[in-house]
Design a protein around this motif. Sequence first.
Motif, short mmCIF file in Angstrom:
data_model
loop_
_atom_site.label_atom_id
_atom_site.label_comp_id
_atom_site.label_asym_id
_atom_site.label_seq_id
_atom_site.Cartn_x
_atom_site.Cartn_y
_atom_site.Cartn_z
N LEU A 1 0.96 -1.16 0.00
CA LEU A 1 0.11 -0.07 0.01
C LEU A 1 1.00 1.17 -0.04
N SER A 2 0.49 2.26 -0.61
CA SER A 2 0.91 3.58 -0.54
C SER A 2 0.16 4.68 -0.04
N CYS A 3 0.60 5.78 0.69
CA CYS A 3 0.06 6.81 1.12
C CYS A 3 0.89 7.93 0.75
N ALA A 4 0.51 8.77 -0.02
CA ALA A 4 1.07 10.04 -0.76
C ALA A 4 0.59 11.39 0.14
N ALA A 5 1.50 12.02 0.62
CA ALA A 5 0.74 13.62 0.99
C ALA A 5 1.45 14.61 0.09
N SER A 6 0.33 15.19 -0.49
CA SER A 6 0.79 16.36 -1.52
C SER A 6 0.05 17.59 -1.12
N GLY A 7 0.97 18.63 -1.87
CA GLY A 7 0.43 19.93 -1.37
C GLY A 7 1.85 21.10 -1.28
N SER A 8 1.60 22.05 -0.58
CA SER A 8 2.75 22.79 -0.56
C SER A 8 3.11 23.38 0.91
N ARG A 9 4.38 23.52 1.03
CA ARG A 9 4.94 24.11 2.31
C ARG A 9 4.33 23.29 3.51
N PHE A 10 4.95 22.02 3.53
CA PHE A 10 4.47 21.12 4.84
C PHE A 10 5.57 20.18 4.96
N ALA B 1 11.11 9.82 1.56
CA ALA B 1 10.85 11.32 2.14
C ALA B 1 10.83 12.28 0.81
N ALA B 2 11.45 11.81 -0.09
CA ALA B 2 11.55 12.73 -1.35
C ALA B 2 9.96 12.86 -1.99
N LYS B 3 9.32 11.77 -1.65
CA LYS B 3 8.01 11.72 -2.31
C LYS B 3 6.76 11.91 -1.31
N ASN B 4 7.19 12.07 -0.12
CA ASN B 4 6.37 12.37 1.04
C ASN B 4 5.34 11.05 1.01
N THR B 5 5.91 10.16 0.99
CA THR B 5 5.31 8.81 0.85
C THR B 5 5.42 7.83 1.69
N VAL B 6 4.76 7.19 2.37
CA VAL B 6 4.89 6.07 3.41
C VAL B 6 4.35 4.67 2.53
N TYR B 7 4.98 3.73 2.69
CA TYR B 7 4.50 2.35 2.07
C TYR B 7 4.19 1.10 3.32
N LEU B 8 3.38 0.40 2.87
CA LEU B 8 3.21 -0.72 3.88
C LEU B 8 3.13 -1.84 3.16
N GLN B 9 4.33 -2.67 3.33
CA GLN B 9 4.42 -3.91 2.78
C GLN B 9 3.82 -4.97 3.52
N MET B 10 2.99 -5.62 2.97
CA MET B 10 2.08 -6.85 3.84
C MET B 10 2.36 -7.99 3.14
N ASN B 11 3.01 -9.12 3.80
CA ASN B 11 3.35 -10.59 3.39
C ASN B 11 2.67 -11.54 4.10
N SER B 12 2.45 -12.59 3.61
CA SER B 12 2.01 -13.57 4.11
C SER B 12 0.32 -13.31 4.65
N LEU B 13 -0.21 -12.66 3.69
CA LEU B 13 -1.50 -12.18 3.94
C LEU B 13 -2.40 -13.42 4.11
N ASN B 14 -3.49 -13.08 5.38
CA ASN B 14 -4.54 -14.40 5.46
C ASN B 14 -5.80 -13.67 5.56
#
Length: 122
Positions: free
Chosen positions: A20-29, A73-86
């Motif tokens: 999963l990806s979560c991206a923050a976008s905008g200016s001056r933050f 950090a350059a993309k202001n994005t966090v990722y959630l890598q999920m493995n062995s999903l059930n």
Amino acid sequence: QVQLVGSGGGLVQPGGSLRLSCAASGSRFSPNAMVWYRQAPGKERELVATFTTGDRTNYADSLKGRFTISRDAAKNTVYLQMNSLNPEDTAVYYCWARVLLLTTVFRNVELWGQGTLVTVSS
């Protein structure tokens, strides 16, 4: 104006992986905390993983070892890598962020992404 957009959900078979990806976008933050939550059908929202200042991470005890949170950090994005999903991982996954607005008066604001559905099923 800062926005938060979560993405990457979908249908995956048991034992599979998803990112999963979560991206923050905008200016001056500047984000100082980005967090993943999830809410399964009929259950309360629960914390999945956090990424905070100083590259500190934290996880729900039940998910340690299977889920990994990381940040670009350059993309202001966090990722959630999920493995062995059930099937118990089936939920809507929400990202949340606390960002510092670098405007005339600095202030923190909290944002929610729109949620992305993860379905684990054969």
